[in-house]
Each structure stands twice: as structure tokens, then as C-alpha cells.
Design an enzyme around this catalytic site. Structure first.
Site, PDB file in Angstrom:
ATOM      1  N   TYR A 154       0.839  -1.213   0.000  1.00  0.00           N
ATOM      2  CA  TYR A 154       0.000   0.000   0.000  1.00  0.00           C
ATOM      3  C   TYR A 154       0.875   1.264   0.000  1.00  0.00           C
ATOM      4  O   TYR A 154       0.641   2.197  -0.771  1.00  0.00           O
ATOM      5  CB  TYR A 154      -0.903  -0.040   1.240  1.00  0.00           C
ATOM      6  CG  TYR A 154      -1.882   1.090   1.363  1.00  0.00           C
ATOM      7  CD1 TYR A 154      -3.035   1.131   0.588  1.00  0.00           C
ATOM      8  CD2 TYR A 154      -1.679   2.127   2.280  1.00  0.00           C
ATOM      9  CE1 TYR A 154      -3.959   2.165   0.714  1.00  0.00           C
ATOM     10  CE2 TYR A 154      -2.591   3.160   2.421  1.00  0.00           C
ATOM     11  CZ  TYR A 154      -3.729   3.169   1.643  1.00  0.00           C
ATOM     12  OH  TYR A 154      -4.639   4.200   1.778  1.00  0.00           O
ATOM     13  N   LYS A 158       1.115   4.221  -2.780  1.00  0.00           N
ATOM     14  CA  LYS A 158       0.766   5.609  -2.458  1.00  0.00           C
ATOM     15  C   LYS A 158       1.966   6.547  -2.658  1.00  0.00           C
ATOM     16  O   LYS A 158       1.802   7.697  -3.050  1.00  0.00           O
ATOM     17  CB  LYS A 158       0.229   5.698  -1.026  1.00  0.00           C
ATOM     18  CG  LYS A 158      -1.104   4.968  -0.848  1.00  0.00           C
ATOM     19  CD  LYS A 158      -2.181   5.572  -1.731  1.00  0.00           C
ATOM     20  CE  LYS A 158      -3.533   4.916  -1.589  1.00  0.00           C
ATOM     21  NZ  LYS A 158      -4.568   5.535  -2.418  1.00  0.00           N
TER      22      LYS A 158
HETATM   23  P1  NAP Z   1     -13.287   2.404   0.807  1.00  0.00           P
HETATM   24  O1  NAP Z   1     -14.358   2.877   1.721  1.00  0.00           O
HETATM   25  O2  NAP Z   1     -12.782   1.022   0.934  1.00  0.00           O
HETATM   26  O3  NAP Z   1     -13.796   2.644  -0.713  1.00  0.00           O
HETATM   27  C1  NAP Z   1     -12.997   2.275  -1.791  1.00  0.00           C
HETATM   28  C2  NAP Z   1     -13.662   2.663  -3.083  1.00  0.00           C
HETATM   29  O4  NAP Z   1     -12.793   2.289  -4.165  1.00  0.00           O
HETATM   30  C3  NAP Z   1     -14.983   1.955  -3.306  1.00  0.00           C
HETATM   31  O5  NAP Z   1     -15.888   2.867  -3.883  1.00  0.00           O
HETATM   32  C4  NAP Z   1     -14.633   0.857  -4.298  1.00  0.00           C
HETATM   33  O6  NAP Z   1     -15.712   0.545  -5.169  1.00  0.00           O
HETATM   34  C5  NAP Z   1     -13.540   1.536  -5.112  1.00  0.00           C
HETATM   35  N1  NAP Z   1     -12.683   0.598  -5.819  1.00  0.00           N
HETATM   36  C6  NAP Z   1     -11.879  -0.382  -5.314  1.00  0.00           C
HETATM   37  N2  NAP Z   1     -11.250  -1.014  -6.297  1.00  0.00           N
HETATM   38  C7  NAP Z   1     -11.660  -0.448  -7.477  1.00  0.00           C
HETATM   39  C8  NAP Z   1     -11.358  -0.673  -8.836  1.00  0.00           C
HETATM   40  N3  NAP Z   1     -10.497  -1.625  -9.222  1.00  0.00           N
HETATM   41  N4  NAP Z   1     -11.976   0.098  -9.769  1.00  0.00           N
HETATM   42  C9  NAP Z   1     -12.842   1.074  -9.402  1.00  0.00           C
HETATM   43  N5  NAP Z   1     -13.156   1.333  -8.120  1.00  0.00           N
HETATM   44  C10 NAP Z   1     -12.569   0.579  -7.169  1.00  0.00           C
HETATM   45  O7  NAP Z   1     -11.996   3.338   0.876  1.00  0.00           O
HETATM   46  P2  NAP Z   1     -11.772   4.809   1.514  1.00  0.00           P
HETATM   47  O8  NAP Z   1     -11.339   4.640   2.901  1.00  0.00           O
HETATM   48  O9  NAP Z   1     -12.910   5.700   1.175  1.00  0.00           O
HETATM   49  O10 NAP Z   1     -10.475   5.248   0.687  1.00  0.00           O
HETATM   50  C11 NAP Z   1     -10.557   5.974  -0.521  1.00  0.00           C
HETATM   51  C12 NAP Z   1      -9.153   6.346  -0.962  1.00  0.00           C
HETATM   52  O11 NAP Z   1      -8.513   7.097   0.060  1.00  0.00           O
HETATM   53  C13 NAP Z   1      -8.266   5.138  -1.224  1.00  0.00           C
HETATM   54  O12 NAP Z   1      -7.411   5.398  -2.314  1.00  0.00           O
HETATM   55  C14 NAP Z   1      -7.465   5.032   0.064  1.00  0.00           C
HETATM   56  O13 NAP Z   1      -6.239   4.386  -0.146  1.00  0.00           O
HETATM   57  C15 NAP Z   1      -7.298   6.493   0.416  1.00  0.00           C
HETATM   58  N6  NAP Z   1      -7.021   6.722   1.834  1.00  0.00           N
HETATM   59  C16 NAP Z   1      -7.912   6.348   2.801  1.00  0.00           C
HETATM   60  C17 NAP Z   1      -7.597   6.588   4.138  1.00  0.00           C
HETATM   61  C18 NAP Z   1      -8.528   6.231   5.258  1.00  0.00           C
HETATM   62  O14 NAP Z   1      -8.163   6.425   6.411  1.00  0.00           O
HETATM   63  N7  NAP Z   1      -9.726   5.724   4.990  1.00  0.00           N
HETATM   64  C19 NAP Z   1      -6.389   7.186   4.466  1.00  0.00           C
HETATM   65  C20 NAP Z   1      -5.513   7.556   3.462  1.00  0.00           C
HETATM   66  C21 NAP Z   1      -5.837   7.307   2.138  1.00  0.00           C
HETATM   67  P3  NAP Z   1     -16.436  -0.886  -5.150  1.00  0.00           P
HETATM   68  O15 NAP Z   1     -16.981  -1.093  -3.779  1.00  0.00           O
HETATM   69  O16 NAP Z   1     -17.471  -0.763  -6.187  1.00  0.00           O
HETATM   70  O17 NAP Z   1     -15.357  -1.904  -5.482  1.00  0.00           O
END
Ligand code: NAP
Length: 246
Positions: A154, A158
Site C-alpha cells: 500500500y 501511495k
Molecule cells: P473504501 O471505503 O474502501 O472505498 C474504496 C472505493 O474504491 C470503493 O468505492 C470501491 O468501489 C472503489 N474501488 C476499489 N477497487 C476499485 C477498482 N479496481 N476500480 C474502481 N473502483 C474501485 O476506501 P476509503 O477509505 O474511502 O479510501 C478511498 C481512498 O482514500 C483510497 O485510495 C485510500 O487508499 C485512500 N485513503 C484512505 C484513508 C482512510 O483512512 N480511509 C487514508 C488515506 C488514504 P467498489 O466497492 O465498487 O469496489
């Protein structure tokens, strides 16, 4: 701030992507709500946007698939004649310690998070060059800035997004296109909900503001970077992390 803009938000069926889509629509953008598997959730996002008087549509695409991303964005451009904003938010985790991490776990994360962003940038950049305008926002992570035990795949993806952001910002800057990254810290979403309470507490203790962020904190930063107010900002990594990575 985004009246009349066409915005593509990848992975917008849940979490941070969902909030970015809803907030950009509130600011006047027409939003393409991309998802991979969660069709019903993506339709809910569209309904929420429409109920608030905004405009959106849900479109399935696995962004890690180069050909599928090409088809997806070609269709968006054919229908809307332009793309003003691309938010590369789709992301997954497959956490494991390096000694236990499989090749599949490494590849899956790189393919979705890093290659997915490359695929989408690649297929919007020609259109943005023609327009002589565009905003690309890559959702990276503080993990890509600081590293994190158990997340070599990861963190590599990133950190790779940060290099991608800076390189593309240099390549496209002369044509009025800005490319920036947001590095969220720990944000309350399904991705972090699965963490055990003691891990959450230990993480919270490392944050100067002493709490997890909200999806709205990230959405507000994305709207700013997509707006005219950020027109002289490119190649930057904006940490929205309660001070964690400073
Ligand atoms: P999440 O709730 O797990 O949601 C992930 C989203 O990505 C879902 O809508 C999923 O859609 C979509 N997705 C996954 N694989 C995909 C693919 N191959 N093609 C198209 N869509 C895809 O994640 P989140 O926490 O909101 O995180 C969103 C972003 O922020 C990510 O890049 C994550 O790494 C980053 N981030 C999150 C955090 C945190 O604390 N949450 C911190 C730093 C960075 P489906 O369900 O339809 O597959």
C-alpha cells in the site's frame, strides 16, 4: 465553486470518494460516480446528489484494467464533450507483513491504486490537453509519505502516486492542467473501521489534533484543488492528516 464542470471520481460508491462526489456536485459539478462492484451503493450516491438538486451518473469500471479505463473515459468524453476534473480515489488494502505478503497481495494493491491512477490519467490527458485546462487530483496517503509496517504494498502504491503526480504536473503544466495529490491521514471509513480498537487508539495518539479525520475534510480539500482558487498550485502533496506526517 465548480459550476458547469464535468468531474470523474473513481471509487465513489463509498467512503472518501462518495463524499468527494457529493461535495463536488453540491458545488455545481456534474459528477461521474465510478465504482467497480458496488452498483447499488453507487446508485444511492447518484440519488443523494439528485435529491440535493445536483447532477450525476454512476458508471462501472475496474480502473486497474487499462482497456476498461480507456473505454470508460472515451464514453464519458463522447457524452459530455469534456472532462474538467479527474479524482483518482479508487483504492484497496491487502495488509500483511513483508515476510508473509504474497505476490498476489502486492500486485493487487499496485494494480488498483497506482496503475489505476496511471490508466485514468493516461486516458483523460489527451482531452485535457485539447481543452488546455484540467484538474487531476490523486488520493495518496500519509502512509505513502511516512511508510507503515504491514503495508509495504500500500505504501509503495501511495508513494508511487506522489511520484506520478509530480511527473505529470511537470509534463502537463504548460497546457493549463494542474496535478496534485491529497495525502489523507486516518479517516473514518470502512477501510479503517476494520482496525482493532487498540490499533485505532495507538494511531489516534500519534495525531497532533488527537482524532481521526472525516471524509468531509478530504472532500473539502479536493474541491479547493479542483477550483479556480487553486489555479497556481501544481505538483503538491496536501496532507490532510491532523498534523500526523509533519
Ligand atoms: P473504501 O471505503 O474502501 O472505498 C474504496 C472505493 O474504491 C470503493 O468505492 C470501491 O468501489 C472503489 N474501488 C476499489 N477497487 C476499485 C477498482 N479496481 N476500480 C474502481 N473502483 C474501485 O476506501 P476509503 O477509505 O474511502 O479510501 C478511498 C481512498 O482514500 C483510497 O485510495 C485510500 O487508499 C485512500 N485513503 C484512505 C484513508 C482512510 O483512512 N480511509 C487514508 C488515506 C488514504 P467498489 O466497492 O465498487 O469496489
Amino acid at each position: 465553486m465548480l459550476e458547469g464542470k464535468i468531474a470523474v471520481v473513481t471509487g465513489a460508491s463509498r467512503g472518501i470518494g462518495r463524499q468527494i462526489a457529493v461535495t463536488m456536485a453540491k458545488e455545481g459539478a456534474y459528477v461521474i460516480v465510478n465504482y467497480n462492484g458496488s452498483a447499488a451503493k453507487a446508485e444511492e450516491v447518484v440519488k443523494e446528489i439528485e435529491a440535493a438538486g445536483g447532477q450525476a451518473e454512476a458508471v462501472q469500471c475496474n480502473v486497474s484494467d487499462y482497456g476498461a479505463a480507456e473505454e470508460f473515459l472515451k464514453n464519458v468524453i463522447a457524452k459530455h464533450k469534456r472532462i474538467d476534473i479527474l479524482v483518482n480515489n479508487a483504492g484497496i488494502t491487502r495488509d500483511n507483513l513483508l515476510m508473509k505478503m504474497s505476490e498476489e497481495e502486492f500486485d493487487a494493491v499496485i494494480d488498483t491504486n497506482l496503475k489505476g491512477a496511471f490508466n485514468c490519467i493516461k486516458h483523460v490527458s489527451r482531452q485535457m490537453l485539447k481543452q488546455k485546462s484540467g484538474r487531476i487530483i490523486n488520493i495518496s496517503s500519509v502512509s505513502g509519505v511516512m511508510g507503515n509496517a504491514g503495508q509495504a504494498n500500500y505504501c509503495a502504491s501511495k508513494a508511487g502516486m506522489i511520484g506520478l503526480t509530480k511527473s505529470v504536473a511537470r509534463e502537463l503544466g504548460s497546457r493549463g492542467i494542474t496535478v496534485n495529490a491529497i495525502a489523507p491521514g486516518f479517516i473514518d471509513t470502512e477501510m479503517t473501521a476494520v482496525l482493532p480498537d487498540d490499533v485505532k487508539k495507538a494511531m489516534g495518539d500519534q495525531i497532533p489534533l488527537k482524532k481521526f479525520g472525516t471524509t468531509q475534510d478530504i472532500a473539502d480539500a479536493a474541491v479547493f484543488l479542483a477550483s479556480d482558487r487553486a489555479k497556481y498550485i501544481t505538483g503538491q502533496v496536501l496532507c490532510v492528516d491532523g498534523g500526523m506526517a509533519m
